[in-house]
Scaffold this motif. Sequence first.
Motif, mmCIF file in Angstrom:
data_model
loop_
_atom_site.group_PDB
_atom_site.id
_atom_site.type_symbol
_atom_site.label_atom_id
_atom_site.label_comp_id
_atom_site.label_asym_id
_atom_site.label_seq_id
_atom_site.Cartn_x
_atom_site.Cartn_y
_atom_site.Cartn_z
ATOM 1 N N GLY A 42 19.694 -5.374 9.941
ATOM 2 C CA GLY A 42 18.450 -5.006 10.603
ATOM 3 C C GLY A 42 17.760 -3.847 9.927
ATOM 4 O O GLY A 42 18.354 -3.101 9.147
ATOM 5 N N GLU A 43 16.479 -3.727 10.266
ATOM 6 C CA GLU A 43 15.650 -2.686 9.663
ATOM 7 C C GLU A 43 14.760 -2.048 10.710
ATOM 8 O O GLU A 43 14.351 -2.709 11.673
ATOM 9 C CB GLU A 43 14.762 -3.289 8.587
ATOM 10 N N GLU A 44 14.412 -0.814 10.462
ATOM 11 C CA GLU A 44 13.511 -0.095 11.353
ATOM 12 C C GLU A 44 12.144 -0.769 11.446
ATOM 13 O O GLU A 44 11.424 -0.583 12.410
ATOM 14 C CB GLU A 44 13.371 1.364 10.916
ATOM 15 N N LEU A 74 7.150 5.487 0.006
ATOM 16 C CA LEU A 74 5.848 4.822 -0.041
ATOM 17 C C LEU A 74 6.085 3.349 0.273
ATOM 18 O O LEU A 74 7.020 2.738 -0.257
ATOM 19 C CB LEU A 74 5.202 4.969 -1.418
ATOM 20 N N SER A 75 5.234 2.799 1.129
ATOM 21 C CA SER A 75 5.374 1.392 1.503
ATOM 22 C C SER A 75 5.225 0.492 0.274
ATOM 23 O O SER A 75 4.463 0.797 -0.636
ATOM 24 C CB SER A 75 4.291 1.045 2.526
ATOM 25 N N GLY A 76 5.939 -0.628 0.308
ATOM 26 C CA GLY A 76 5.812 -1.603 -0.779
ATOM 27 C C GLY A 76 5.133 -2.872 -0.325
ATOM 28 O O GLY A 76 5.253 -3.912 -0.967
ATOM 29 N N THR A 77 4.427 -2.826 0.812
ATOM 30 C CA THR A 77 3.806 -4.056 1.305
ATOM 31 C C THR A 77 2.298 -3.948 1.521
ATOM 32 O O THR A 77 1.667 -4.925 1.899
ATOM 33 C CB THR A 77 4.430 -4.490 2.658
ATOM 34 N N GLY A 78 1.737 -2.785 1.341
ATOM 35 C CA GLY A 78 0.304 -2.609 1.598
ATOM 36 C C GLY A 78 -0.536 -3.195 0.479
ATOM 37 O O GLY A 78 -0.034 -3.533 -0.598
HETATM 38 C C1 G16 Z 1 9.010 -6.513 4.241
HETATM 39 C C2 G16 Z 1 10.431 -6.765 3.926
HETATM 40 C C3 G16 Z 1 11.298 -5.946 4.851
HETATM 41 C C4 G16 Z 1 10.941 -4.489 4.733
HETATM 42 C C5 G16 Z 1 9.476 -4.292 4.953
HETATM 43 C C6 G16 Z 1 9.159 -2.854 4.612
HETATM 44 O O1 G16 Z 1 8.752 -6.952 5.550
HETATM 45 O O2 G16 Z 1 10.741 -8.130 4.091
HETATM 46 O O3 G16 Z 1 12.623 -6.178 4.524
HETATM 47 O O4 G16 Z 1 11.624 -3.717 5.669
HETATM 48 O O5 G16 Z 1 8.740 -5.143 4.125
HETATM 49 O O6 G16 Z 1 7.872 -2.692 4.310
HETATM 50 P P1 G16 Z 1 7.327 -1.383 3.594
HETATM 51 O O7 G16 Z 1 7.729 -1.439 2.153
HETATM 52 O O8 G16 Z 1 5.868 -1.486 3.847
HETATM 53 O O9 G16 Z 1 7.950 -0.220 4.324
HETATM 54 P P2 G16 Z 1 7.680 -8.064 5.862
HETATM 55 O O10 G16 Z 1 7.832 -8.350 7.334
HETATM 56 O O11 G16 Z 1 6.371 -7.401 5.516
HETATM 57 O O12 G16 Z 1 8.014 -9.211 4.982
#
Ligand code: G16
Length: 547
Positions: A366-368, A489-493
């Motif tokens: 799990g993750e926060e 730093l976020s990796g999803t923005g």
């Molecule tokens: C993705 C990853 C997750 C990760 C999250 C973190 O989630 O699949 O494992 O915890 O990104 O995002 P950030 O890098 O923005 O903190 P998801 O639901 O966007 O696929």
Amino acid sequence: MTMKLISVPSAPFSGQKPGTSGLRKKVTVFRQPRYLENFVQAIFDTLSGQQGKTLVLGGDGRFYNDVAIQTILRMAAAAGFGRVLVGRDGILSTPAASAVIRKWQAFGGIILSASHNPGGPDGDFGIKYNLSNGGPANEGFTDAVYQRTQEISAYHTVDAADIDLGRIGELHIGEMLVTIIDPVADYAELLESLFDFERIAALLARPDFRMRFDAMHAVNGPYAHEILERRLGAPAGTVVNGTPLPDFGGGHPDPNPVYAAELVAALADSRSGLSFGAASDGDGDRNMIVGRDFVVSPSDSLAVIAANYALIPGYASGLAGVARSMPTSCAVDRVARELGIPCYETPTGWKYFGSLLDAGKATICGEESAGTGSSHVREKDGLWAVLYWLNILAVRDTPADVIVREHWQRFGRNVYSRHDYEGIDTAAGDRLMNDLRARLPQLVGTLCNELRVAAADDFAYTDPVDGSLSERQGVRILLEDGSRVVFRLSGTGTEGATLRVYLERYVADASQHEVPTQEALAPLIGLAETVAQIAANTGRKGPDVIS
Ligand code: G16
């Protein structure tokens, strides 16, 4: 039937580097001619041995999903795949795609989603590749794909028209078979094998138990209708916002107290008669659990899930271990200690759990960031978490908020919060992190905002299964009293940078458990500001989202 192969000359785009979970960009970026094609070709060029094999394909239905699916089908035919399993209308939630890859022993899968990010013509789009274990490709693979995008000179497709994906059945594109599958069936069957559906159905039938599931106009609508309302018999109307829309109805499909505020408010209002609420995100892998006037933090949810494993048929025989991402609170560590099982700490990103799950080292992860899941698939799984909670509630006959409070009494409370500074200037974000890294050695031993720093580092992880090393995964400041502050730093923005500050403090004394979270964390919030000079570096007075 052979088809004409076409090679279209192309040239690299900069920035096609996958982030925490695949390549995520604005739709406007993806719609540029050759942009999607280049990335898909780079994936196919990085693979080897796909000839004649099966690919799984689907997405969360966001804007551009339909166009991208047709493009990828043609390119898969050109790449020599023998068969593609595609969800009807191009739909597959992320956990369902993982389940389908595993069940049908596919070679791999392509999932189209930008997860919890908004959709629509001006929103976000994304694409990622999953391996034959059903999980996101590891860093070695995504790095190789990125390399390939930087040297690409052509992509390959076939001369074929779009096909109708609206009906379950089989079609051909050249020699490649396209099987259009029910996106829900395999996944629902898998969940049914893990949980006590009879008992959950009995709970949902009770007049004193009312649940609401908010699908946020995202992919889980059809999954929740089928599983909660049809298979488990929850009253019609239990699932709200259950029709997936290409722009998620203009909303932000991220199940947190800010973006799912209506659900939280309904559970806080005793007149609603609701006893339990839940929500999931754009692609169905994140979840939020809400009790009466009580939002369960994802880190606590993970700990409760682990602690109650013996009540759940699919897990009652025992957990091999648990795993959490580094910034996730240490609540689950305490459970693992009591159960006498290992607890792994990985970098942020579900892909890091894959090797632990494959090797049988961990059962629950799990993750926060609102993700929980288990070895049943290789993605986090929103509805899985909801059913797990329903199964706990059904067996213990105790409200969700009481379950968490009792958990705190038994294990102590890891008070936890995440502060997000969204869309800050990329250079400012990098400067803040680099300054922080440079100062780490001097911080150790100093008194900072009246808290003594015991250790400070930049998290690095060596995978215990394959020995691969991942560095620079977040700056940790560990304090002598066991509290900690983490910066990442976020990796999803897709716009600028997002700074995440994770704050955690352990409180054993039960009389202090009800102190409001931000108040309990105030000394750490002050420390974070002092150490990282957030206001000076970002120009922001405070976080945009507190969760
Ligand atoms: C993705 C990853 C997750 C990760 C999250 C973190 O989630 O699949 O494992 O915890 O990104 O995002 P950030 O890098 O923005 O903190 P998801 O639901 O966007 O696929």
